[in-house]
Design a protein around this motif. Structure first.
Motif, PDB file in Angstrom:
ATOM      1  N   ARG A  17       0.845  -1.193   0.000  1.00 16.38           N
ATOM      2  CA  ARG A  17       0.000   0.000   0.000  1.00 16.38           C
ATOM      3  C   ARG A  17       0.885   1.250   0.000  1.00 16.38           C
ATOM      4  NH1 ARG A  17      -3.592   1.373   4.850  1.00 16.38           N
ATOM      5  NH2 ARG A  17      -4.450   3.282   3.962  1.00 16.38           N
ATOM      6  N   LEU A  19       1.541   4.887   0.883  1.00 15.64           N
ATOM      7  CA  LEU A  19       0.990   5.840   1.856  1.00 15.64           C
ATOM      8  C   LEU A  19       1.526   7.254   1.646  1.00 15.64           C
ATOM      9  CD1 LEU A  19       1.164   3.544   5.014  1.00 15.64           C
ATOM     10  CD2 LEU A  19      -0.809   3.986   3.538  1.00 15.64           C
ATOM     11  N   GLU A  38      -5.814  16.673   5.320  1.00 18.21           N
ATOM     12  CA  GLU A  38      -6.775  16.064   6.239  1.00 18.21           C
ATOM     13  C   GLU A  38      -6.140  14.872   6.947  1.00 18.21           C
ATOM     14  OE1 GLU A  38      -9.849  15.008   3.468  1.00 18.21           O
ATOM     15  OE2 GLU A  38      -8.701  13.304   2.731  1.00 18.21           O
ATOM     16  N   SER A  39      -6.846  14.365   7.938  1.00 22.40           N
ATOM     17  CA  SER A  39      -6.358  13.211   8.686  1.00 22.40           C
ATOM     18  C   SER A  39      -6.131  12.028   7.736  1.00 22.40           C
ATOM     19  CB  SER A  39      -7.403  12.848   9.749  1.00 22.40           C
ATOM     20  OG  SER A  39      -6.923  11.763  10.489  1.00 22.40           O
ATOM     21  N   GLY A  40      -4.979  11.388   7.878  1.00 19.54           N
ATOM     22  CA  GLY A  40      -4.675  10.236   7.029  1.00 19.54           C
ATOM     23  C   GLY A  40      -4.004  10.592   5.715  1.00 19.54           C
ATOM     24  N   SER A  41      -3.687  11.889   5.500  1.00 19.66           N
ATOM     25  CA  SER A  41      -3.117  12.298   4.213  1.00 19.66           C
ATOM     26  C   SER A  41      -1.617  12.002   4.112  1.00 19.66           C
ATOM     27  CB  SER A  41      -3.379  13.783   3.974  1.00 19.66           C
ATOM     28  OG  SER A  41      -2.900  14.560   5.044  1.00 19.66           O
ATOM     29  N   GLY A  42      -1.005  11.579   5.207  1.00 17.91           N
ATOM     30  CA  GLY A  42       0.399  11.185   5.139  1.00 17.91           C
ATOM     31  C   GLY A  42       1.373  12.176   5.754  1.00 17.91           C
ATOM     32  N   LYS A  43       0.865  13.136   6.502  1.00 14.73           N
ATOM     33  CA  LYS A  43       1.732  14.164   7.087  1.00 14.73           C
ATOM     34  C   LYS A  43       2.725  13.561   8.074  1.00 14.73           C
ATOM     35  CE  LYS A  43      -1.811  16.398   8.873  1.00 14.73           C
ATOM     36  NZ  LYS A  43      -2.922  15.500   8.506  1.00 14.73           N
ATOM     37  N   SER A  44       2.217  12.751   8.997  1.00 13.88           N
ATOM     38  CA  SER A  44       3.112  12.186  10.013  1.00 13.88           C
ATOM     39  C   SER A  44       4.109  11.218   9.393  1.00 13.88           C
ATOM     40  CB  SER A  44       2.309  11.469  11.098  1.00 13.88           C
ATOM     41  OG  SER A  44       1.576  12.407  11.837  1.00 13.88           O
ATOM     42  N   LEU A  45       3.642  10.389   8.461  1.00 14.68           N
ATOM     43  CA  LEU A  45       4.573   9.429   7.842  1.00 14.68           C
ATOM     44  C   LEU A  45       5.664  10.168   7.086  1.00 14.68           C
ATOM     45  CD1 LEU A  45       2.255   6.536   6.603  1.00 14.68           C
ATOM     46  CD2 LEU A  45       3.714   6.639   8.645  1.00 14.68           C
ATOM     47  N   MET A  58       6.998  -0.763   7.174  1.00 17.70           N
ATOM     48  CA  MET A  58       6.959   0.264   6.126  1.00 17.70           C
ATOM     49  C   MET A  58       8.349   0.538   5.614  1.00 17.70           C
ATOM     50  SD  MET A  58       4.445   3.182   7.319  1.00 17.70           S
ATOM     51  CE  MET A  58       3.016   2.705   8.248  1.00 17.70           C
ATOM     52  N   GLU A 175       1.899  18.463  14.609  1.00 16.06           N
ATOM     53  CA  GLU A 175       0.698  18.848  15.372  1.00 16.06           C
ATOM     54  C   GLU A 175       1.039  19.106  16.849  1.00 16.06           C
ATOM     55  OE1 GLU A 175      -2.729  18.436  14.007  1.00 16.06           O
ATOM     56  OE2 GLU A 175      -2.409  17.081  12.323  1.00 16.06           O
TER      57      GLU A 175
HETATM   58  N1  LIG Z   1       1.645   1.838  11.270  1.00 11.47           N
HETATM   59  C1  LIG Z   1       0.819   1.917  10.208  1.00 11.47           C
HETATM   60  N2  LIG Z   1       0.474   0.814   9.518  1.00 11.47           N
HETATM   61  C2  LIG Z   1      -0.332   0.899   8.432  1.00 11.47           C
HETATM   62  N3  LIG Z   1      -0.846   2.038   7.963  1.00 11.47           N
HETATM   63  C3  LIG Z   1      -0.548   3.170   8.599  1.00 11.47           C
HETATM   64  C4  LIG Z   1       0.313   3.173   9.757  1.00 11.47           C
HETATM   65  N4  LIG Z   1       0.455   4.459  10.176  1.00 11.47           N
HETATM   66  C5  LIG Z   1      -0.290   5.205   9.327  1.00 11.47           C
HETATM   67  N5  LIG Z   1      -0.885   4.442   8.387  1.00 11.47           N
HETATM   68  C6  LIG Z   1      -1.748   4.914   7.295  1.00 11.47           C
HETATM   69  O1  LIG Z   1      -1.006   5.822   6.493  1.00 11.47           O
HETATM   70  C7  LIG Z   1      -1.804   6.917   6.088  1.00 11.47           C
HETATM   71  C8  LIG Z   1      -1.137   8.206   6.477  1.00 11.47           C
HETATM   72  O2  LIG Z   1      -1.015   8.262   7.893  1.00 11.47           O
HETATM   73  P1  LIG Z   1      -0.416   9.513   8.651  1.00 11.47           P
HETATM   74  O3  LIG Z   1      -0.333   9.139  10.073  1.00 11.47           O
HETATM   75  O4  LIG Z   1       0.838   9.960   7.982  1.00 11.47           O
HETATM   76  O5  LIG Z   1      -1.558  10.603   8.424  1.00 11.47           O
HETATM   77  P2  LIG Z   1      -1.639  12.087   8.988  1.00 11.47           P
HETATM   78  O6  LIG Z   1      -1.776  12.992   7.810  1.00 11.47           O
HETATM   79  O7  LIG Z   1      -0.517  12.355   9.917  1.00 11.47           O
HETATM   80  O8  LIG Z   1      -3.031  12.076   9.767  1.00 11.47           O
HETATM   81  P3  LIG Z   1      -3.465  12.788  11.144  1.00 11.47           P
HETATM   82  O9  LIG Z   1      -3.843  14.202  10.775  1.00 11.47           O
HETATM   83  O10 LIG Z   1      -4.650  12.009  11.590  1.00 11.47           O
HETATM   84  O11 LIG Z   1      -2.331  12.729  12.107  1.00 11.47           O
HETATM   85  C9  LIG Z   1      -3.162   6.707   6.724  1.00 11.47           C
HETATM   86  O12 LIG Z   1      -4.012   6.146   5.757  1.00 11.47           O
HETATM   87  C10 LIG Z   1      -2.902   5.721   7.836  1.00 11.47           C
HETATM   88  O13 LIG Z   1      -4.012   4.905   8.052  1.00 11.47           O
END
Ligand SMILES: Nc1ncnc2c1ncn2[C@@H]1O[C@H](COP(=O)(O)OP(=O)(O)OP(=O)(O)O)[C@@H](O)[C@H]1O
Ligand SMILES: [Mg+2]
Length: 266
Positions: A17, A19, A38-45, A58, A175
């Motif tokens: 997948r 991300l 938005e939440s889940g857009s990949g900012k933290s990753l 990952m 955040e």
């Molecule tokens: N450990 C993990 N295993 C599998 N998928 C993950 C994991 N961590 C995050 N994801 C998926 O990767 C995508 C991006 O996650 P990420 O945490 O980067 O989002 P984000 O933009 O930081 O969201 P938020 O605003 O909620 O913090 C999301 O679809 C999430 O479900």
């Protein structure tokens, strides 16, 4: 030299997948960039990947060079050195960075000692100064406290003091104010703004909230489903959003600002 140079950065799970998808951006010394979406857009990753901190399961491909050193595929030893000297990170929940069983003072002393070699009274004084710098009242008391004995806002300041103790060239703040209530959030942004300027750090500031981002940086990158969909100044996005998605982020930031009535200047 570009401090952080990200090109074609892609993060995949072991199942394949995608991300974070072919992301590119650059940050010069002392520059600031907001990462929004938005939440889940990949900012933290994205912020984890550029520090080589992705969770197990990952893998990153592409390139993320930090002060000229490639992070993608680097060995743990090299990454540890790089993180200690070049980049530090503050997360939304400071408890993830803090050891619950160790007094606050000791947790700040450790990175300080490593960098400066200070000991004894001199180290204790440096710890109090570090706590002072993040405007914590009564640094002696805070230094003796365990993380659960201080407030969420105070914990976030302690996490910031720990990050600053490494004198990083780049601070990544993911955040850092989301979990705090509104007035504490405004104070924290103010503090962060001042410290980043004072220490001439570059800042990568992550938030889902454009209103918050606009208080600390002008330039933003909008993420959606792991891709960069737009980049520009906050003013560009507000006045001429190129994507409906960005317009929606702008609209929700407006609503939040007027609901909280914290719009004017800060
Ligand atoms: N450990 C993990 N295993 C599998 N998928 C993950 C994991 N961590 C995050 N994801 C998926 O990767 C995508 C991006 O996650 P990420 O945490 O980067 O989002 P984000 O933009 O930081 O969201 P938020 O605003 O909620 O913090 C999301 O679809 C999430 O479900
Ligand atoms: Mg996140």
């Amino acid at each position: 030299m570009t401090l952080l140079d990200v090109r074609g950065l892609t993060v995949r799970t072991d199942e394949g997948r995608v991300l974070v998808d072919d992301l590119g951006f650059a940050l010069g010394a002392g520059e600031r960039l907001g990462l929004i979406g938005e939440s889940g857009s990949g900012k933290s990753l994205t912020s984890l990947a550029v520090l080589g901190l992705l969770p197990p399961g990952m893998t990153a491909t592409g390139s993320a060079r930090l002060a000229g050193t490639e992070v993608v595929g680097a060995r743990e030893k090299e990454l540890t050195e790089l993180r200690g000297a070049r980049a530090a990170v503050v997360f939304q929940e400071p408890l993830t960075a803090l050891d619950p069983l160790m007094r606050v003072g000791r947790q700040i002393a450790e990175p300080l000692r490593r960098r400066t070699g200070l000991k004894g009274d001199a180290l204790r004084k440096a710890v109090r100064e570090a706590l002072d710098q993040v405007r914590l009242p009564d640094p002696r008391r805070i230094a003796r406290a365990f993380p659960h004995e201080i407030s969420g806002g105070q914990r976030q300041r302690v996490a910031l003091a720990m990050a600053l103790a490494c004198q990083p060239d780049l601070l990544i703040a993911d955040e850092p104010t989301t979990a705090l209530d509104v007035t504490v959030q405004a104070d924290m942004l103010d503090l962060l703004d001042g410290l980043v300027r004072e220490h001439s750090m570059a800042l990568l500031f992550v938030s889902h909230d454009l209103a918050v981002v606009s208080r600390i940086t002008d330039r933003v990158l909008v993420l959606r489903h792991g891709r960069a969909v737009e980049t520009g100044t906050v003013a560009d996005l507000v006045h001429r959003p190129r994507q409906a998605y960005t317009a929606a982020l702008v609209e929700s930031a407006r609503k939040l600002e007027s609901a909280l009535d914290v719009g004017a200047g800060g």
